[in-house]
Design a protein around this motif. Structure first.
Motif, PDB file in Angstrom:
ATOM      1  N   GLU A  23       0.834  -1.209   0.000  1.00  0.00           N
ATOM      2  CA  GLU A  23       0.000   0.000   0.000  1.00  0.00           C
ATOM      3  C   GLU A  23       0.863   1.250   0.000  1.00  0.00           C
ATOM      4  N   SER A  24       0.337   2.305  -0.589  1.00  0.00           N
ATOM      5  CA  SER A  24       1.028   3.589  -0.501  1.00  0.00           C
ATOM      6  C   SER A  24       0.895   4.114   0.927  1.00  0.00           C
ATOM      7  N   TYR A  25       1.871   4.882   1.337  1.00  0.00           N
ATOM      8  CA  TYR A  25       1.833   5.421   2.687  1.00  0.00           C
ATOM      9  C   TYR A  25       2.493   6.790   2.717  1.00  0.00           C
ATOM     10  N   LYS A  26       2.109   7.544   3.711  1.00  0.00           N
ATOM     11  CA  LYS A  26       2.715   8.846   3.951  1.00  0.00           C
ATOM     12  C   LYS A  26       3.702   8.695   5.104  1.00  0.00           C
ATOM     13  N   THR A  27       4.925   9.143   4.903  1.00  0.00           N
ATOM     14  CA  THR A  27       5.919   9.045   5.968  1.00  0.00           C
ATOM     15  C   THR A  27       5.439   9.820   7.185  1.00  0.00           C
ATOM     16  N   PRO A  28       5.298   9.162   8.329  1.00  0.00           N
ATOM     17  CA  PRO A  28       4.773   9.856   9.510  1.00  0.00           C
ATOM     18  C   PRO A  28       5.679  10.996   9.942  1.00  0.00           C
ATOM     19  N   SER A  29       5.074  12.073  10.398  1.00  0.00           N
ATOM     20  CA  SER A  29       5.859  13.224  10.844  1.00  0.00           C
ATOM     21  C   SER A  29       6.643  12.899  12.107  1.00  0.00           C
ATOM     22  N   THR A  30       6.234  11.843  12.815  1.00  0.00           N
ATOM     23  CA  THR A  30       6.879  11.510  14.084  1.00  0.00           C
ATOM     24  C   THR A  30       8.057  10.544  13.919  1.00  0.00           C
ATOM     25  N   ILE A  31       8.368  10.138  12.684  1.00  0.00           N
ATOM     26  CA  ILE A  31       9.399   9.117  12.490  1.00  0.00           C
ATOM     27  C   ILE A  31      10.768   9.663  12.872  1.00  0.00           C
ATOM     28  N   ASP A  32      11.567   8.793  13.482  1.00  0.00           N
ATOM     29  CA  ASP A  32      12.894   9.198  13.930  1.00  0.00           C
ATOM     30  C   ASP A  32      13.886   9.246  12.771  1.00  0.00           C
ATOM     31  N   ASP A  33      13.815   8.255  11.859  1.00  0.00           N
ATOM     32  CA  ASP A  33      14.742   8.204  10.724  1.00  0.00           C
ATOM     33  C   ASP A  33      14.013   7.570   9.543  1.00  0.00           C
ATOM     34  N   GLU A  34      13.639   8.408   8.578  1.00  0.00           N
ATOM     35  CA  GLU A  34      12.828   7.894   7.467  1.00  0.00           C
ATOM     36  C   GLU A  34      13.622   7.016   6.507  1.00  0.00           C
ATOM     37  N   SER A  35      14.955   7.031   6.608  1.00  0.00           N
ATOM     38  CA  SER A  35      15.757   6.182   5.725  1.00  0.00           C
ATOM     39  C   SER A  35      15.592   4.703   6.041  1.00  0.00           C
ATOM     40  N   ILE A  36      15.001   4.390   7.189  1.00  0.00           N
ATOM     41  CA  ILE A  36      14.774   2.983   7.544  1.00  0.00           C
ATOM     42  C   ILE A  36      13.716   2.360   6.640  1.00  0.00           C
ATOM     43  N   LEU A  37      12.756   3.159   6.180  1.00  0.00           N
ATOM     44  CA  LEU A  37      11.624   2.601   5.428  1.00  0.00           C
ATOM     45  C   LEU A  37      12.057   1.905   4.135  1.00  0.00           C
ATOM     46  N   PRO A  38      12.906   2.526   3.296  1.00  0.00           N
ATOM     47  CA  PRO A  38      13.340   1.783   2.103  1.00  0.00           C
ATOM     48  C   PRO A  38      14.162   0.543   2.441  1.00  0.00           C
ATOM     49  N   GLU A  39      14.885   0.557   3.567  1.00  0.00           N
ATOM     50  CA  GLU A  39      15.611  -0.641   3.994  1.00  0.00           C
ATOM     51  C   GLU A  39      14.638  -1.794   4.247  1.00  0.00           C
ATOM     52  N   ILE A  40      13.573  -1.486   4.974  1.00  0.00           N
ATOM     53  CA  ILE A  40      12.570  -2.511   5.290  1.00  0.00           C
ATOM     54  C   ILE A  40      11.897  -2.998   4.010  1.00  0.00           C
ATOM     55  N   SER A  41      11.546  -2.055   3.142  1.00  0.00           N
ATOM     56  CA  SER A  41      10.898  -2.411   1.878  1.00  0.00           C
ATOM     57  C   SER A  41      11.773  -3.347   1.058  1.00  0.00           C
ATOM     58  N   SER A  42      13.078  -3.058   1.039  1.00  0.00           N
ATOM     59  CA  SER A  42      14.013  -3.895   0.274  1.00  0.00           C
ATOM     60  C   SER A  42      14.065  -5.311   0.829  1.00  0.00           C
ATOM     61  N   VAL A  43      14.109  -5.435   2.155  1.00  0.00           N
ATOM     62  CA  VAL A  43      14.152  -6.762   2.779  1.00  0.00           C
ATOM     63  C   VAL A  43      12.878  -7.537   2.459  1.00  0.00           C
ATOM     64  N   MET A  44      11.738  -6.847   2.515  1.00  0.00           N
ATOM     65  CA  MET A  44      10.467  -7.520   2.230  1.00  0.00           C
ATOM     66  C   MET A  44      10.376  -7.948   0.769  1.00  0.00           C
ATOM     67  N   LYS A  45      10.894  -7.122  -0.131  1.00  0.00           N
ATOM     68  CA  LYS A  45      10.873  -7.489  -1.554  1.00  0.00           C
ATOM     69  C   LYS A  45      11.738  -8.707  -1.811  1.00  0.00           C
ATOM     70  N   GLN A  46      12.917  -8.719  -1.195  1.00  0.00           N
ATOM     71  CA  GLN A  46      13.806  -9.872  -1.370  1.00  0.00           C
ATOM     72  C   GLN A  46      13.168 -11.146  -0.833  1.00  0.00           C
ATOM     73  N   ALA A  47      12.327 -10.987   0.202  1.00  0.00           N
ATOM     74  CA  ALA A  47      11.659 -12.152   0.785  1.00  0.00           C
ATOM     75  C   ALA A  47      10.399 -12.533   0.017  1.00  0.00           C
ATOM     76  N   GLY A  48      10.045 -11.730  -0.996  1.00  0.00           N
ATOM     77  CA  GLY A  48       8.870 -12.032  -1.806  1.00  0.00           C
ATOM     78  C   GLY A  48       7.555 -11.641  -1.168  1.00  0.00           C
ATOM     79  N   LEU A  49       7.607 -10.735  -0.155  1.00  0.00           N
ATOM     80  CA  LEU A  49       6.364 -10.331   0.508  1.00  0.00           C
ATOM     81  C   LEU A  49       5.670  -9.201  -0.223  1.00  0.00           C
ATOM     82  N   VAL A  50       6.414  -8.381  -0.930  1.00  0.00           N
ATOM     83  CA  VAL A  50       5.843  -7.205  -1.595  1.00  0.00           C
ATOM     84  C   VAL A  50       5.760  -7.449  -3.085  1.00  0.00           C
TER      85      VAL A  50
END
Length: 629
Positions: free
Chosen positions: A602-629
């Protein structure tokens, strides 16, 4: 004091119970109306009493002989500054700054936005507003400009108070450009911006608009305390809304003062002269309630800390602070201690410090897993108390009453029993009360006790819709869980943290409890992903402790077996992904909603409260490699 009897009394006759507690407050004019029904269905306490929250926190304390006692221990490992500020010194600073605010046109009922780091001037600003009867709205320092602009337009402040910068670990974050951009984006234009220039970064100033913090105070007449009504707002604190538009939680003066003194004495067991540390930030409700107002109203010395639990300079930072200031009780989020444990699994750094002053440790904000509890209890040899509350309540809803002679014992997995005044019930989707042990919606029967918000700024109807409409006659917490036969409350997570596996509604929080108990796991999040056959399946995202080199496949097999053994085969827990870190808010809460959206594409808006938004593409990459996305 017997818990059962007092708890029953508080529910049977709440007005009598809280009228008695209100006698402990130094009112200018005692309230005649104890409880007042509000139009939207909520309640207000002590509406017609007169008081001043700054007077209770400072002037009254000095009148009781505490002028020379330390009010705030400022400790900033990130800037190398330490200060011990007495009650008398703090009052002088607050009265002078309140005089400067008054000179700039701030009057009773006006709003002031405070966008500052954890420096003593931030506490001075809050108390100065309270002294004038003005309404402060603290916005967490470093919030994006557009988020600050939304809050400016909603609160319509007369002034903005800020600093040239904040410090995150070894990174300096310029605040002034963010404020300037926010003002440019906002429709409402504050008259002035007061800027505290910090030595590590000097902000550029716009003549006429920007004023120097110290120069603005030159030659002003110190301000006295302005009496306000109990129902008058003390502050607005914005919290996330389901629509994306933040909700301005309104805290009144009267109920707030009664509730915080009650909590400090009865829940936390603190007495005048004790040293208290709320390890949070003034941008969050913990900072309001139990860094600034609560400890000062209770005559304590409060630690005001600018730093992180690790790498300031190491994972022994918290132990140093406890030892250096003789901290008697501490409040922190479990996330912070999991970070400490990840860096120092054996707790070796704690042995460098004398921690004998610490009598008890409180945690809240996120689920306390048994592994972290046991690690802390074994390391510190003091009670580790899980408890539960929300921004909306402003003070705890469940906890052991540590100020009483016989507090309830801890029960792993539970945030303890309801605090007097909170009539906690578990309801099913139709509003029917469920028996002990059955999970459902955690709700509180109205009226709520003093100190709980009863409105959203400028949107009273939104308050009713968000909290009171789903289950009429109850406040809907948005959390799910159950109450056992002995009255202990178990929070299993937000009601949207329940997944449906083949028709079975399962709590991801329960699975996280099991996964986090593995000796190699530092922290984890369990989310539900879509499955064509079973509807949803759980997936664990795991961060390993430092130095762990377990093979991912072996870890997955062990965790799958643990969940199968402790939750059951019906959980269908089969996938584990090792990640370097998890996305969190600046207050340390894992952003599970974002993880769920990434997992299902799903599309999402980066929350204003996030500590480090660079984590999100890291997580996305791991999920893609695992075939979840």
């Amino acid at each position: 004091m017997d818990y059962s009897n007092v708890y029953r009394q508080s529910l049977a006759d709440p007005q009598a119970y809280w009228a008695q507690q209100a006698e402990l407050i130094a009112w200018f004019k005692k309230p005649e109306t104890i409880l007042q029904q509000r139009p939207q269905g909520s309640h207000c306490w002590f509406a017609d009493g007169e008081l001043n929250s700054c007077y209770l926190a400072l002037d009254w304390q000095i009148e009781q002989g505490r002028g020379d006692q330390v009010a705030l221990y400022y400790d900033s490992p990130v800037s190398g500054v330490k200060q011990a500020i007495s009650y008398r010194e703090l009052l002088i600073k607050v009265a002078r700054f309140a005089g400067a605010l008054r000179k700039l046109g701030v009057d009773k009922g006006d709003r002031v936005v405070i966008y500052m780091p954890m420096v003593p001037e931030a506490a001075v600003a809050m108390l100065a507003c309270a002294r004038l009867g003005a309404v402060h709205s603290v916005v967490f320092g470093g919030f994006a400009a557009n988020e600050l602009a939304v809050r400016i337009d909603d609160a319509k402040p007369t002034l903005i108070l800020t600093a040239s910068c904040g410090i995150e670990m070894d990174k300096t974050i310029a605040y002034k450009p963010l404020v300037d951009k926010a003002i440019g984006l906002a429709t409402h234009k504050p008259a002035h911006t007061l800027v505290l220039q910090r030595p590590m970064l000097q902000a550029s100033m716009t003549p006429g608009q920007d004023l120097d913090w110290h120069e603005a105070q030159a030659g002003v007449e110190p301000a006295g305390c302005v009496p306000v009504r109990g129902a008058d707002p003390l502050y607005i604190l914005y919290t996330s809304g389901t629509t994306g538009q933040p909700k301005g939680i309104v805290r009144d003066n009267g109920g707030h003062a009664v509730a915080l003194l009650y909590a400090l004495r009865n829940v936390y067991g603190m007495r005048p002269g004790d040293v208290w540390w709320g390890a949070s930030d003034i941008g969050w409700v913990v900072g309001h309630s139990f860094i600034v107002y609560g400890p000062l109203m209770g005559g304590c010395s409060a630690v005001f800390y600018e730093g992180k639990p690790i790498r300031t300079p190491d994972a022994g930072a918290y132990w140093r602070v406890i030892a250096e200031y003789g901290v008697n009780a501490m409040f922190c989020a479990p996330t912070a201690f999991r970070a400490v444990r990840k860096e120092d699994p054996e707790g070796a750094l704690s042995r460098h410090y004398d921690l004998s002053s610490l009598k008890r440790l409180f945690v809240a904000g996120e689920k306390l897993d048994s592994s972290t509890h046991d690690w802390l209890a074994g390391l510190l040899r003091v009670p580790v108390m899980d408890h539960w509350w929300q921004t909306e309540t402003g003070w705890p809803m469940t906890s052991a009453m540590m100020g009483w002679d016989n507090p309830s014992e801890s029960r792993l997995g539970s945030t303890n029993k309801p605090i007097p005044g909170y009539d906690i019930r578990v309801l099913d989707g139709d509003g029917n009360e469920l028996p002990a042990g059955e999970s459902g919606n955690i709700c509180v029967k109205l009226p709520m006790p003093p100190g709980v918000t009863w409105s959203i700024w400028n949107q009273p109807q939104r308050f009713a819709e968000a909290y009171l409409s789903l289950f009429p006659g109850y406040y809907h917490t948005g959390d799910g869980g159950y109450v056992d036969d002995d009255g202990y409350v178990f929070i299993t997570g937000r009601t949207d943290d329940v997944i449906n596996v083949s028709g079975h509604r399962l709590s991801t929080g329960e699975m996280e409890e099991v996964v986090s108990g593995h000796p190699a796991v530092a922290e984890c999040a369990v989310i539900g992903v879509q499955d064509a056959l079973k509807g949803q399946l759980p997936v664990g995202l795991v961060v390993l402790k430092s130095g762990e080199d377990i093979v991912a496949a072996a870890l997955e097999a062990e965790l799958v077996e643990r969940v199968r053994d402790q939750v059951g085969a019906l959980a269908c827990f089969r996938r584990v992904l090792v990640v370097q870190r998890l996305p969190k808010t600046r207050s340390g809460k894992i952003l599970r909603a974002i993880l769920r959206k990434i997992a299902v594409g799903e599309s999402y808006k980066t929350p204003s409260t996030i500590d480090d938004e660079s984590i999100l593409p890291e997580i996305s990459s791991v999920m893609k490699q695992a075939g979840l996305v």
